[in-house]
Design a protein around this motif. Structure first.
Motif, mmCIF file in Angstrom:
data_model
loop_
_atom_site.group_PDB
_atom_site.id
_atom_site.type_symbol
_atom_site.label_atom_id
_atom_site.label_comp_id
_atom_site.label_asym_id
_atom_site.label_seq_id
_atom_site.Cartn_x
_atom_site.Cartn_y
_atom_site.Cartn_z
ATOM 1 N N LYS A 296 0.951 -1.239 -0.072
ATOM 2 C CA LYS A 296 -0.030 0.100 -0.391
ATOM 3 C C LYS A 296 0.826 1.376 0.208
ATOM 4 C CE LYS A 296 -3.520 2.519 2.777
ATOM 5 N NZ LYS A 296 -4.595 2.391 4.136
ATOM 6 N N THR A 297 0.554 2.262 -0.685
ATOM 7 C CA THR A 297 1.719 3.091 -1.247
ATOM 8 C C THR A 297 0.943 4.161 -1.166
ATOM 9 O OG1 THR A 297 3.391 1.642 -2.433
ATOM 10 C CG2 THR A 297 3.334 4.306 -2.246
ATOM 11 N N THR A 298 1.066 5.494 -0.360
ATOM 12 C CA THR A 298 0.967 6.792 -0.526
ATOM 13 C C THR A 298 1.724 7.864 -0.780
ATOM 14 O OG1 THR A 298 -1.240 6.316 0.969
ATOM 15 C CG2 THR A 298 -0.490 8.470 0.138
ATOM 16 N N CYS A 299 2.067 8.736 -1.593
ATOM 17 C CA CYS A 299 2.543 9.703 -1.972
ATOM 18 C C CYS A 299 2.502 10.926 -3.302
ATOM 19 C CB CYS A 299 3.181 8.960 -3.147
ATOM 20 S SG CYS A 299 3.394 8.347 -5.002
ATOM 21 N N TYR A 300 2.709 11.969 -2.465
ATOM 22 C CA TYR A 300 2.620 13.412 -3.358
ATOM 23 C C TYR A 300 4.088 14.021 -4.155
ATOM 24 C CZ TYR A 300 1.221 18.074 -2.995
ATOM 25 O OH TYR A 300 1.337 19.707 -3.497
ATOM 26 N N ALA A 301 3.529 14.919 -5.243
ATOM 27 C CA ALA A 301 4.380 15.421 -5.311
ATOM 28 C C ALA A 301 4.217 16.813 -5.858
ATOM 29 C CB ALA A 301 5.143 14.332 -6.517
ATOM 30 N N TYR A 309 1.882 22.547 -10.406
ATOM 31 C CA TYR A 309 1.401 21.297 -10.388
ATOM 32 C C TYR A 309 2.360 20.054 -9.685
ATOM 33 C CZ TYR A 309 1.817 17.045 -14.035
ATOM 34 O OH TYR A 309 1.443 15.442 -14.110
ATOM 35 N N ALA A 310 0.716 19.472 -9.246
ATOM 36 C CA ALA A 310 0.351 18.652 -7.984
ATOM 37 C C ALA A 310 0.048 17.526 -8.450
ATOM 38 C CB ALA A 310 0.278 19.739 -7.064
ATOM 39 N N TYR A 311 0.054 16.550 -7.374
ATOM 40 C CA TYR A 311 -0.254 15.543 -7.646
ATOM 41 C C TYR A 311 -0.350 14.162 -6.548
ATOM 42 C CZ TYR A 311 3.828 11.830 -9.666
ATOM 43 O OH TYR A 311 4.750 12.313 -9.800
ATOM 44 N N SER A 312 -1.586 13.309 -6.213
ATOM 45 C CA SER A 312 -0.873 12.239 -5.389
ATOM 46 C C SER A 312 -1.490 11.287 -6.020
ATOM 47 C CB SER A 312 -1.671 12.905 -4.077
ATOM 48 O OG SER A 312 -1.744 13.922 -3.861
ATOM 49 N N VAL A 313 -0.908 10.262 -5.245
ATOM 50 C CA VAL A 313 -1.389 9.178 -5.713
ATOM 51 C C VAL A 313 -1.378 8.549 -4.306
ATOM 52 C CG1 VAL A 313 -0.145 6.508 -7.127
ATOM 53 C CG2 VAL A 313 0.758 8.930 -7.812
ATOM 54 N N GLU A 314 -2.764 6.918 -3.982
ATOM 55 C CA GLU A 314 -2.490 5.887 -3.459
ATOM 56 C C GLU A 314 -2.688 4.812 -4.270
ATOM 57 O OE1 GLU A 314 -3.749 6.067 -0.390
ATOM 58 O OE2 GLU A 314 -3.775 8.091 -0.662
ATOM 59 N N GLY A 315 -1.521 4.370 -3.952
ATOM 60 C CA GLY A 315 -1.409 2.871 -4.436
ATOM 61 C C GLY A 315 -2.088 1.976 -3.734
ATOM 62 N N LYS A 316 -2.166 0.271 -4.257
ATOM 63 C CA LYS A 316 -2.358 -0.964 -3.632
ATOM 64 C C LYS A 316 -2.304 -1.642 -4.831
ATOM 65 C CE LYS A 316 -6.171 0.164 -0.655
ATOM 66 N NZ LYS A 316 -7.776 -0.236 -0.497
ATOM 67 N N SER A 317 -0.915 -2.964 -3.613
ATOM 68 C CA SER A 317 -0.857 -3.606 -4.956
ATOM 69 C C SER A 317 -1.010 -5.575 -4.307
ATOM 70 C CB SER A 317 0.493 -3.216 -5.615
ATOM 71 O OG SER A 317 1.284 -4.569 -6.690
ATOM 72 N N TYR A 318 -1.259 -6.745 -5.390
ATOM 73 C CA TYR A 318 -1.105 -7.633 -4.930
ATOM 74 C C TYR A 318 -0.588 -8.546 -5.669
ATOM 75 C CZ TYR A 318 -5.737 -5.591 -2.118
ATOM 76 O OH TYR A 318 -5.944 -4.721 -1.937
ATOM 77 N N THR A 319 0.651 -9.486 -4.505
ATOM 78 C CA THR A 319 1.177 -10.676 -5.551
ATOM 79 C C THR A 319 1.019 -11.746 -5.406
ATOM 80 O OG1 THR A 319 3.096 -8.245 -6.600
ATOM 81 C CG2 THR A 319 3.350 -10.885 -6.775
ATOM 82 N N GLN A 675 6.493 8.323 -11.459
ATOM 83 C CA GLN A 675 7.071 9.478 -10.427
ATOM 84 C C GLN A 675 7.559 10.309 -11.129
ATOM 85 O OE1 GLN A 675 8.198 6.672 -7.021
ATOM 86 N NE2 GLN A 675 6.603 8.452 -6.442
ATOM 87 N N THR A 676 7.532 11.663 -10.903
ATOM 88 C CA THR A 676 8.451 12.508 -11.473
ATOM 89 C C THR A 676 9.469 11.889 -10.993
ATOM 90 O OG1 THR A 676 6.970 14.035 -11.162
ATOM 91 C CG2 THR A 676 9.042 14.472 -10.522
ATOM 92 N N LYS A 677 10.789 12.354 -11.829
ATOM 93 C CA LYS A 677 12.263 11.241 -11.525
ATOM 94 C C LYS A 677 13.200 12.339 -10.202
ATOM 95 C CE LYS A 677 13.045 10.454 -16.361
ATOM 96 N NZ LYS A 677 13.590 10.835 -17.832
#
Length: 677
Positions: A296-301, A309-319, A675-677
């Protein structure tokens, strides 16, 4: 060219010395009689000396003393880096992937040998160039507790690990906790960029960091249980990791105005790893491994170069990942058959200026078979891997059938002198983030665009080596060539004064070759050893839009001295200089001095990194696009004259060992977030 001639002369001109022979040690490929390094078809087996084991505080410390070709082991930052772009590095304990905590808690008394596989077979999957497999004995009684505390005295940087392992009958219980933190300041970043517009006008931008810091905090806890006897091993590992990158702010100058960049992220990742190994009839075995990972990832840039310029990400990954391997060690050869299966679901929701939802499902199944054996002086290893990969993203889906034939042959020309040739055809699969359809603005002029139409590309490689091993000398001359047909490479387009970077693999060719020499000399047996390596590398990157070539020299050297309770080490390399696509990269050079003093249960180690440099280079990149030219360099004052103290404490009692122990750490780490470099 002079450097290459010197290395070739050094390789071919070394004096031949007789091997020290001891009766009764046998490997599948060759009978060993006392050599500390034994050449195999797929690499080499290294038997650490008593001095190396006693002076090593953990797995990183031990590996750094071996000076493995093509790898840089940093005992302070606890990293293993490949000094090539041939692929990734896997560090394993008893043939199963090991975590950083596993290496920090490694019991040196249990270490038997290290298998360094620089020519991995088809069972290791795609993109793996080097495998370091530490073979250890299995403890059957007693306990082992300890701590590895590493702290930098000249900067805010620490890595603390405490662990305990307890045996009761056939069972072993273990717990490990790790805390990793850093706050690096004093970073000097400079980017000189030139953008050519459709009108022919050129805009020159200087982006320079005026102030900023890089902060990170990680917690990791592992609970392990194993049950074993002489015929089987069952292990389970439950781990939970929390990575925090607090709100970082970088103040930069872009052109004639100042602007700020903000970023932060939080990642939580529990994983469950189950492992089973069973021996049958002495020469047959079955291994099964299943791993489930959730991320589970939450990030902001944010940046305001040109405009906000701004964005947020709410991410989920199942493996889910699973593997089963059957091995039959017959008299003439060893047969290995196996299958791997993976299933991944990613759901990343971007909000703000990068407003989009990216859901992707991917699955893969891999079958492989391999034969390894000897016919007199001829050693061989041949295998075939067949994989099917499936991707689905919204209305887009695709599947790929991948083949990986591989053949390695070696021949003993004379006592201690061996010639080896390896041929392989494989497919390279791009990272999940690159095949998404997400669009991220990088700055006022550039935007990064994913490309779901990227397909795997074929990779063909040839590897020829001449190796000589004796009592005090090991030297190798290697020639390598790789061709990447229709490979995934950068492509820039411009529209209305803006530049879009994406990836494409239509009509592209990326290839390179190198000639390298590696030499290790035991100047004073068991007390002083010297290693030197280096090579000439030539890169070719051709597409319909550009043709780039580049030549580089990459090399390094080390000296290790064992003086009773003291161990002294000096190491230096010039990094890794390469060209891929339109990036000419310069991985930063490294040089450090270490001194360790061993007491009964405690070892104190002092590391001095980048001595005599107040502001060493940490990154350098040049972009050679016809529309964009960039020169990027980054320096860090915290890395200059960096002094780190490590305290290792080990206490064990009643420890007895049998056979080998497997430790597990096959967890997924790919979030699929662009993501932004």
């Amino acid at each position: 060219m002079k450097s290459f001639l010197f290395l070739a002369a050094l390789t071919l001109g070394m004096t031949v010395q007789a091997q020290d022979i001891k009766e009764g040690e046998t490997l599948q490929e060759i009978t060993v009689k006392g050599s500390k390094v034994v050449q195999r078809v797929d690499g080499q087996t290294i038997y650490p000396t008593r001095q190396q084991l006693e002076s090593s505080t953990n797995g990183y410390s031990l590996l750094s003393k071996l000076t493995l070709p093509h790898l840089r082991i940093d005992p302070v930052m606890h990293t293993v880096t490949a000094l090539t772009n041939l692929g990734s590095v896997q560090v394993r304990i008893n043939n199963v992937i090991a975590s950083k905590e596993d290496l920090l808690a490694l019991d040196m008394k249990a270490v038997e040998q290290i298998d360094y596989i620089d020519n991995p077979g088809v069972r290791y999957g795609e993109g793996v160039a080097y495998v370091v497999n530490i073979i250890v004995k299995h403890p059957v009684s007693g306990y082992d507790i300890g701590a590895d505390l590493t702290n930098t005295l000249t900067a805010i940087n620490g890595d603390e690990t405490v662990f305990g392992k307890f045996n009761l009958g056939k069972s072993e219980f273990g717990v490990t906790y790790g805390l990793d933190y850093r706050n690096f300041k004093g970073t000097d970043y400079e980017e000189r960029a030139t953008y050519e517009m459709e009108s022919g006008e050129k805009s020159h931008i200087l982006r320079k960091q005026l102030d900023g810091q890089n902060k990170n905090l990680s917690h990791n806890i592992l609970l392990t249980y194993s049950l074993s006897d002489s015929a089987y091993v069952f292990q389970s590992k439950l781990s939970a990791r929390r990575d925090i990158q607090p709100h970082n702010v970088w103040t930069k100058m872009g052109g004639t105005t100042n602007y700020e960049e903000h970023s932060s992220s939080h990642t939580s990742s529990p994983a469950l790893d189950l492992y089973f190994h069973r021996d049958f009839a002495r020469h047959q075995s079955l291994t099964a491994n299943a791993v489930g990972t959730y991320i589970k990832t939450t990030c902001y840039a944010e940046h305001n170069e040109g405009n906000d310029y701004a964005y947020s990400v709410e991410g989920k990954s199942y493996t889910l990942w699973a593997e089963a391997i059957y091995e039959n060690r017959l008299k003439l050869f060893t047969l290995s058959l196996g299958t791997q299966y993976s299933q991944r679901y990613i759901n990343n929701v971007y909000s703000g200026d990068a407003n989009t939802s990216n859901s992707m499902r991917s699955s893969g199944i891999h079958f492989f078979g391999q034969l390894k054996g000897r016919l007199g002086k001829l050693g061989y290893m041949g295998g075939l891997g067949v994989s099917n990969r499936y991707y689905r993203q919204d209305d887009w889906n695709n599947s790929f059938l991948l083949f990986r034939p591989k053949l390695t042959i070696s021949y003993s020309l004379a006592k201690g002198l061996k010639l080896k040739y390896d041929f392989e055809v494989s497919q390279h699969v791009s990272q999940i983030a690159l095949v998404s359809d997400v669009v991220i603005k990088q700055n006022a002029f550039e935007t990064l665009v994913g490309n779901p139409d990227i397909t795997p590309n074929r990779v063909t490689s040839h590897d020829l080596r001449l190796t000589y091993s004796a009592k005090r000398i090991m030297t190798e001359l290697q020639g390598y060539w790789r061709l990447n047909a229709d490979c995934n490479m950068e492509k820039y387009t411009r529209k209305d004064g803006h530049f879009y970077q994406t990836q494409t693999n239509a009509n592209n060719e990326c290839s390179f070759f190198f000639i390298q020499s590696y030499n290790r000399w035991e100047a004073v047996p068991e007390h002083l050893s010297v290693t030197i390596y280096g090579g000439i590398y030539r890169f070719f990157n051709f597409t319909d839009e550009y043709r780039h070539t580049y030549t580089a020299f990459n090399g390094g050297a080390s000296v290790e001295a064992y003086l009773g309770k003291w161990t002294l080490t000096a190491y230096a390399d010039n990094g890794w200089n390469f060209m891929e696509g339109e990036h000419c990269g310069h991985q930063s050079a490294a040089w450090f001095l270490t001194a360790s003093y061993r007491m009964k249960a405690v070892t104190l180690s002092l590391y001095l990194q980048h001595p005599f440099s107040a502001n060493p280079l940490t990154q350098k990149t040049e972009i050679l696009n016809r529309y964009i030219h960039k020169e990027i360099s980054q320096y860090s004052r915290d890395f200059g004259n960096m002094l780190t103290l490590s305290l290792t404490w080990h206490l064990s009692s009643g420890r007895k060992y049998r056979d080998i122990q497997r430790s597990m750490n096959h967890r997924d780490t790919e979030t699929g977030i662009l993501q932004t470099k």
